[in-house]
Motif scaffolding. Structure first.
Motif, short mmCIF file in Angstrom:
data_model
loop_
_atom_site.label_atom_id
_atom_site.label_comp_id
_atom_site.label_asym_id
_atom_site.label_seq_id
_atom_site.Cartn_x
_atom_site.Cartn_y
_atom_site.Cartn_z
N LEU A 112 6.80 8.04 4.33
CA LEU A 112 6.13 8.09 3.55
C LEU A 112 7.64 6.32 2.66
O LEU A 112 7.10 5.21 2.83
N ASP A 132 0.20 -4.31 3.20
CA ASP A 132 0.17 -2.55 3.24
C ASP A 132 0.97 -2.04 4.97
O ASP A 132 0.34 -1.83 4.84
N TRP A 134 3.02 -0.50 5.94
CA TRP A 134 4.13 0.45 6.03
C TRP A 134 3.55 1.61 6.73
O TRP A 134 4.94 2.26 7.51
N TRP A 135 2.79 2.24 7.62
CA TRP A 135 2.45 2.44 8.54
C TRP A 135 3.27 2.80 9.84
O TRP A 135 3.83 4.01 10.33
N LEU A 356 -0.39 9.96 8.21
CA LEU A 356 -1.47 9.33 8.64
C LEU A 356 -2.66 9.32 7.01
O LEU A 356 -3.53 8.73 6.72
N GLY A 359 -1.73 9.46 3.73
CA GLY A 359 -1.20 7.99 3.13
C GLY A 359 -2.53 7.00 3.02
O GLY A 359 -2.66 5.93 2.61
N PHE A 360 -3.88 7.26 4.81
CA PHE A 360 -5.01 6.29 4.09
C PHE A 360 -5.15 6.80 3.28
O PHE A 360 -6.72 6.18 2.33
N GLY A 361 -5.17 7.94 3.19
CA GLY A 361 -6.44 9.36 2.24
C GLY A 361 -6.56 8.95 1.05
O GLY A 361 -6.91 7.87 -0.01
N TYR A 362 -5.09 8.42 0.07
CA TYR A 362 -4.81 7.60 -1.06
C TYR A 362 -4.06 6.44 -0.30
O TYR A 362 -5.07 5.64 -0.52
N ASP A 363 -3.10 6.67 -1.05
CA ASP A 363 -1.52 5.49 -0.47
C ASP A 363 -0.61 5.35 -0.10
O ASP A 363 -0.75 6.65 -1.21
N PRO A 364 0.09 5.10 0.15
CA PRO A 364 1.43 5.71 0.34
C PRO A 364 2.11 6.35 -0.70
O PRO A 364 3.33 7.07 -0.14
#
Length: 495
Positions: A112, A132, A134-135, A356, A359-364
């Motif tokens: 992350l 955004d 980042w992934w 994932l 990171g996507f559920g909240y933010d990284p």
């Protein structure tokens, strides 16, 4: 030859250099200098070098205990075996249960950081690069770590050594440059209490800064799970654990001193992990393109740390799986590389899923803080238990070699040193400088509690149905090897 012996990890695969950097990279020195140690500046201000020095001494207490146990008990189970031998096998199981869990979360934590650091920096340089996005960076890092682990401990450890040398070299060169540029502003007063932040005068500011700095030392024990794959492990593990803690501690002191005197002790309380008042910010403003090397060193540090901790989680899981307190499949080894391939596969799935999902559920960044809180809380707890285990081992089993200062006083001091760090990591406002955690980072406590509660249930079931498996958490498999079994594990014919 027993099937179990023939299925062991590859013996004598690595030496002191590789396991030393296994611990060094697990401490993520570049990332710690740039991101975590500056958190203490809000309290210690320009006296942060003194806070780092105190934290180094405090960490050496526990590092000494780990080194002593690693010399006596060379085992892939490491901290689980130490607790089982020094306290009780049930305690060893719970330590291993918690340690495997959090060490498996360290790679996603660092991936992350790799993702949002790379994406943010590229966006700052070229606005067309989405901040955004980042992934892809995180997934690329996961692939690199999985391949290194699959190719065996020799490839993984040497990869970590190269990465570790680079990040340390960059920051040492930068620190030397800062000290030279500081000129007449170089002063030993930063090793006193005169420059603490407003509201945290004198010793209280330095103490608060040292508590936050202690967290940057986590990982010095990471060499220990490689004991069964290391040449002359009793001697090598002892040197690696103590050498990493001492060497990186001195590195932290030197780099913090350099930035404090260059930036100015009087205004160092505003120094942080990002913006103009940060390592990258100073490099950008005063040293031209050198900031690129600082950026690459931090990115390098995230990959190296993730690689080292993937080694820790897979070896500890292997050790617990071969005695069947974890699913036996985790003890599956590659026939050629002797790497724990099933554990590496599970580690990769956990890393990608956590990166994932959170990171996507909240933010990284929020996901990073949540995972960091979970990890540090458990790791600091493990350190406290290992200190107690050191005293317990030498009182119960090692009386002939008992040294009161080394085996009784230092473990006590280690416990005392890490209790404030544990309370701070958990966000328990026992001290006025501790910030109470807010959601979702505050979910870390319940997550740890639920995981450990599951561990207690598993422990009770195993005690009832298979008590011999719990007893085997104290077993040191390395001591049972013969030259013939070692040769077979390394792919050579027995002599």
């Amino acid at each position: 030859m027993s099937g179990e012996a023939a299925a062991g990890l590859r013996r004598d695969a690595v030496g002191l250099r590789e396991v030393l950097f296994q611990s060094i990279t697990a401490m993520a020195p570049a990332a710690a200098v740039a991101a975590s140690i500056p958190a203490g500046a809000a309290f210690a201000g320009g006296s942060l070098p003194l806070a780092v020095l105190i934290a180094l001494v405090a960490c050496l207490f526990t590092a000494s205990c780990v080194a002593e146990l690693a010399r006596k008990l060379p085992a892939a189970g490491s901290v689980a075996t130490y607790a089982a031998q020094g306290l009780h096998p049930a305690v060893g199981f719970l330590v291993g249960w918690g340690y495997v869990f959090v060490e498996a979360l360290v790679p996603p934590l660092l991936l992350l950081q790799l993702g949002f650091t790379a994406a943010g920096t590229l966006h700052d340089e070229w606005a067309s690069c989405p901040a955004d996005l980042w992934w892809p960076w995180a997934l690329a890092g996961a692939a690199v770590i999985a391949v290194a682990g699959y190719l065996g401990v020799r490839a993984s450890a040497r990869f970590g050594t190269v990465l570790g040398v680079f990040e340390i070299a960059v920051f040492l060169v930068f620190a030397g440059w800062l000290i030279i540029r500081a000129g007449g502003h170089n002063t030993l007063s930063v090793f006193g209490t005169a420059h603490t932040a407003d509201g945290y005068g004198g010793v209280s500011g330095v103490f608060a800064g040292s508590v936050y700095t202690v967290l940057a030392f986590a990982g010095f024990e990471a060499a220990a799970p490689l004991a069964e794959e290391t040449r002359d492990p009793r001697r090598t593990m002892h040197r690696a654990v103590l050498g990493a803690a001492l060497g990186i501690g001195v590195f932290y002191v030197v780099t913090t001193y350099a930035m404090s005197v260059y930036y100015g002790p009087g205004r160092f309380a505003s120094f942080g992990a990002a913006g103009e008042a940060s390592w990258e910010g100073v490099a950008r403003a005063s040293f031209g393109l050198f900031w690129v090397l600082v950026f690459l060193a931090v990115v390098n540090s995230t990959i190296a740390n993730a690689n080292a901790c993937a080694n820790v989680s897979t070896r500890t899981a292997f050790a617990l799986a071969r005695i069947r307190v974890l699913p036996r499949v985790l003890a599956t080894l590659h026939p050629r590389y002797r790497s724990p391939v099933a554990g590496i596969a599970v580690q990769t799935v956990v890393a990608v899923g956590a990166v994932l999902g959170l990171g996507f559920g909240y933010d990284p960044v929020t996901a990073f803080l949540l995972l960091a809180t979970v990890i540090v809380t458990v790791v600091i707890g493990v350190y406290i238990v290992v200190n107690l285990a050191c005293a317990g081992y030498f009182l119960r089993r090692g009386r002939p070699s008992l040294k009161p200062v080394r085996h009784l006083l230092l473990p006590l001091l280690g416990v005392v040193a890490f209790v404030p760090a544990l309370l701070t990591a958990a966000g328990l406002p026992v001290f006025d400088f501790v910030t109470k955690l807010t959601a979702p980072v505050s979910y870390a406590g319940p997550v740890v509690g639920v995981w450990m509660a599951i561990g207690v249930v598993v422990l009770l079931v195993l005690i009832r149905r298979h008590p011999e498996r719990i007893a085997e958490t104290a077993r040191v498999h390395f001591e049972e090897d013969t030259p013939a079994t070692v040769a077979a594990q390394n792919g050579a014919p027995p002599r």
